[in-house]
Design an enzyme around this catalytic site. Structure first.
Site, PDB file in Angstrom:
ATOM      1  N   LYS A  13      93.239  69.483  63.164  1.00 34.58           N
ATOM      2  CA  LYS A  13      93.950  69.144  64.111  1.00 34.58           C
ATOM      3  C   LYS A  13      94.963  67.888  63.812  1.00 34.58           C
ATOM      4  CE  LYS A  13      94.877  70.662  68.517  1.00 34.58           C
ATOM      5  NZ  LYS A  13      94.912  72.011  68.779  1.00 34.58           N
TER       6      LYS A  13
HETATM    7  P1  NAD Z   1     102.278  72.394  76.993  1.00 33.26           P
HETATM    8  O1  NAD Z   1     102.609  71.040  76.736  1.00 33.26           O
HETATM    9  O2  NAD Z   1     103.262  73.623  76.901  1.00 33.26           O
HETATM   10  O3  NAD Z   1     101.820  72.674  78.504  1.00 33.26           O
HETATM   11  C1  NAD Z   1     100.561  71.715  79.324  1.00 33.26           C
HETATM   12  C2  NAD Z   1     100.814  71.817  80.858  1.00 33.26           C
HETATM   13  O4  NAD Z   1      99.974  71.037  81.543  1.00 33.26           O
HETATM   14  C3  NAD Z   1     102.368  71.162  81.325  1.00 33.26           C
HETATM   15  O5  NAD Z   1     102.915  71.988  82.190  1.00 33.26           O
HETATM   16  C4  NAD Z   1     102.048  69.778  81.796  1.00 33.26           C
HETATM   17  O6  NAD Z   1     102.686  69.253  82.641  1.00 33.26           O
HETATM   18  C5  NAD Z   1     100.528  70.169  82.322  1.00 33.26           C
HETATM   19  N1  NAD Z   1      99.654  69.136  82.750  1.00 33.26           N
HETATM   20  C6  NAD Z   1      99.299  68.042  82.029  1.00 33.26           C
HETATM   21  N2  NAD Z   1      98.410  67.268  82.853  1.00 33.26           N
HETATM   22  C7  NAD Z   1      98.109  67.825  83.827  1.00 33.26           C
HETATM   23  C8  NAD Z   1      97.409  67.568  84.868  1.00 33.26           C
HETATM   24  N3  NAD Z   1      96.744  66.408  84.978  1.00 33.26           N
HETATM   25  N4  NAD Z   1      97.579  68.380  85.942  1.00 33.26           N
HETATM   26  C9  NAD Z   1      97.987  69.617  85.922  1.00 33.26           C
HETATM   27  N5  NAD Z   1      98.735  69.821  84.906  1.00 33.26           N
HETATM   28  C10 NAD Z   1      98.807  69.035  83.834  1.00 33.26           C
HETATM   29  O7  NAD Z   1     100.869  72.643  76.158  1.00 33.26           O
HETATM   30  P2  NAD Z   1     100.205  73.906  75.990  1.00 33.26           P
HETATM   31  O8  NAD Z   1     100.644  74.527  74.446  1.00 33.26           O
HETATM   32  O9  NAD Z   1     100.312  74.975  76.951  1.00 33.26           O
HETATM   33  O10 NAD Z   1      98.670  73.437  75.604  1.00 33.26           O
HETATM   34  C11 NAD Z   1      97.712  73.599  77.004  1.00 33.26           C
HETATM   35  C12 NAD Z   1      96.286  73.327  76.683  1.00 33.26           C
HETATM   36  O11 NAD Z   1      96.076  74.472  75.616  1.00 33.26           O
HETATM   37  C13 NAD Z   1      95.901  72.299  75.543  1.00 33.26           C
HETATM   38  O12 NAD Z   1      94.724  71.908  75.800  1.00 33.26           O
HETATM   39  C14 NAD Z   1      96.201  72.731  74.172  1.00 33.26           C
HETATM   40  O13 NAD Z   1      95.274  72.062  73.194  1.00 33.26           O
HETATM   41  C15 NAD Z   1      95.475  74.136  74.490  1.00 33.26           C
HETATM   42  N6  NAD Z   1      95.979  75.301  73.596  1.00 33.26           N
HETATM   43  C16 NAD Z   1      97.267  75.774  73.200  1.00 33.26           C
HETATM   44  C17 NAD Z   1      97.556  76.701  72.514  1.00 33.26           C
HETATM   45  C18 NAD Z   1      99.140  77.061  72.154  1.00 33.26           C
HETATM   46  O14 NAD Z   1      99.197  78.090  71.206  1.00 33.26           O
HETATM   47  N7  NAD Z   1     100.233  76.520  72.736  1.00 33.26           N
HETATM   48  C19 NAD Z   1      96.426  77.416  71.843  1.00 33.26           C
HETATM   49  C20 NAD Z   1      95.205  77.003  72.134  1.00 33.26           C
HETATM   50  C21 NAD Z   1      94.966  75.985  73.073  1.00 33.26           C
END
Ligand code: NAD
Length: 416
Positions: A106
């Site tokens: 990561k």
């Molecule tokens: P992203 O940046 O596209 O979206 C994150 C979202 O969470 C945004 O809408 C943001 O406004 C919201 N957010 C942040 N803090 C918040 C809060 N306190 N309350 C409500 N909403 C809040 O990120 P993503 O890629 O969708 O990733 C989200 C999670 O999923 C992370 O934990 C990431 O590690 C995990 N993840 C992502 C992927 C991927 O392929 N993108 C894969 C596995 C895991």
């Protein structure tokens, strides 16, 4: 050992529960609870106002026993080495649960991308890539997008790496734009996997997705797609939130209209198709399925008692603290852990890496069918393990993952 209360400390607690059941050998226990490599770099960037800022970046390769390190890069003001190490460990277990030939890694850079111009972000990405260049590569460590990074950031990353090695390397990162070697279906893969995990859980618990109510915290890449695909299965998404606020509609939110609103305003807040919802009200909604898809440590011992859902599917990494997990599990909530529920993203990243190395690309249908098969296989393996050992799904997922990594570690033996 990490201090209590840290993100890595939470990972260790989860690990311990499974390792005890496995009666894991002491030496293997030590090997699997230490990161292989933690890199810290300073990235000087000339800002648009002419000033120089130095950003701290990390890349952690937690374990590479099963293959190259794999894991995203996060741009966020709250990034810490502890958090990146925990996320790299979770990637290790996730790849093992999904049976991918990858280890876990990561990356993270402490920055606030919402306050940076496109040029500043490009400069930062290129410098960060250059600083960690010796440690990465298609056979060593393959980054991908995570919070606040996207296909464009991967394009800059891939280009910088390619310039350094003297030839175009597509397989050095995944989550790239389709035009430069990205895989069809990658953008939607994590959300699609979350939907599949929810669907399989509902089947196991004996309820239908059709008509089931859903709340999603975090309307980003993972949350928005999961919400859309669950709605396409007939579920009713009644509440969503992002960092700016939330929206609620008891009759179900119109997904297409919501997506159009977010495309225009970059937030779900003030969406006309529902009532305003404070971000901290989302967890208390009376729904069947709750999907945390924002950041870690969102569901805590304090707010867990408000949760009314019977199924919790962790779209985010580490959204539930160990104490909250215990409380919810004791109340009978079925929890699909992050290392299983959100494994769809890294699974299609693996497909992207395979396609890049073959120079031959699959149709979206092909990708989605293979993803479906992998997710269902992983879900079944974890569920069977949970039933066999009479444990919760998180402990079961760790049992599956640790056994696979430990077996290969033993086979490979000690290089000294
Ligand atoms: P992203 O940046 O596209 O979206 C994150 C979202 O969470 C945004 O809408 C943001 O406004 C919201 N957010 C942040 N803090 C918040 C809060 N306190 N309350 C409500 N909403 C809040 O990120 P993503 O890629 O969708 O990733 C989200 C999670 O999923 C992370 O934990 C990431 O590690 C995990 N993840 C992502 C992927 C991927 O392929 N993108 C894969 C596995 C895991």
């Amino acid at each position: 050992m990490a201090a209590q209360g840290t993100v890595f400390g939470a990972m260790l607690q989860e690990f311990e529960g499974a390792a005890k059941i496995l009666n894991l050998d002491k030496g293997l226990w030590k090997m699997l609870t230490h990161p292989k490599r933690q890199i810290t770099v300073s990235c000087p960037v000339q800002l648009d106002n002419g000033e120089i800022e130095v950003f701290t970046g990390y890349r952690v390769q937690y374990n590479v026993t099963l293959g190259p390190a794999k894991g995203g890069i996060r741009y966020h003001p709250g990034v810490t080495l502890d958090e990146v190490t925990a996320l790299a460990a979770w990637m290790t277990w996730k790849c093992a649960v999904a049976q991918l030939p990858f280890g876990g890694g990561k990356g993270g850079v402490i920055c606030d991308p919402t306050k940076m111009s496109r040029r500043e972000l490009e400069a930062l990405t290129r410098r960060y890539t250059a600083e960690i260049i010796d440690a990465i590569g298609p056979d060593k460590d393959v980054p991908a997008p995570d919070v606040n990074t996207n296909a464009q950031v991967m394009a800059w990353f891939s280009d910088t790496y390619s310039m350094h090695v003297g030839h175009t390397s597509t397989a050095v990162v995944t989550g790239k734009p389709i035009e430069m070697g990205g895989s069809l279906g990658r953008r939607e893969a994590t959300g699609r996997g979350v939907m599949i995990a929810a669907r399989e859980s509902a089947r196991h618990l004996g309820f239908d997705l059709k008509g089931a109510t859903v709340a999603v915290q975090g309307y980003g890449n993972v949350g928005a797609i999961a919400a859309e695909l669950l709605a396409a299965q007939g579920a009713s998404v009644v509440g969503v939130s992002d960092v700016n606020g939330g929206v609620y509609n008891a009759r179900g939110l119109d997904m297409a209209a919501l997506a159009a609103h977010v495309a225009q305003h970059q937030t779900v807040r003030e969406f006309a198709g529902g009532d305003p919802l404070a971000t901290d009200e989302l967890f208390g909604l009376d729904v069947d399925i709750l999907i945390p898809a924002a950041l870690e440590n969102q569901i805590t011992a304090e707010n867990a008692s408000r949760i009314r859902a019977r199924l919790l599917v962790e779209g985010a990494n580490g959204p539930t603290t160990p104490a909250a997990h215990r409380a919810l599990h004791d109340r009978g909530v079925f929890i699909v852990p992050d290392i299983l529920a959100n494994a769809g993203g890294v699974t299609v990243s693996y497909f992207e890496w395979v396609q890049n190395r073959h120079g031959y690309f699959w149709s979206e249908r092909d990708v989605n069918e293979r993803l479906e098969a992998k997710m269902v296989q992983a879900f079944d393996a974890v569920l069977q393990t949970a039933q066999r050992h009479q444990v919760d799904m998180r402990t079961a997922a760790y049992i599956v993952a640790i056994s696979r990594v430990a077996t290969v570690t033993k086979m490979r033996g000690m290089y000294a």
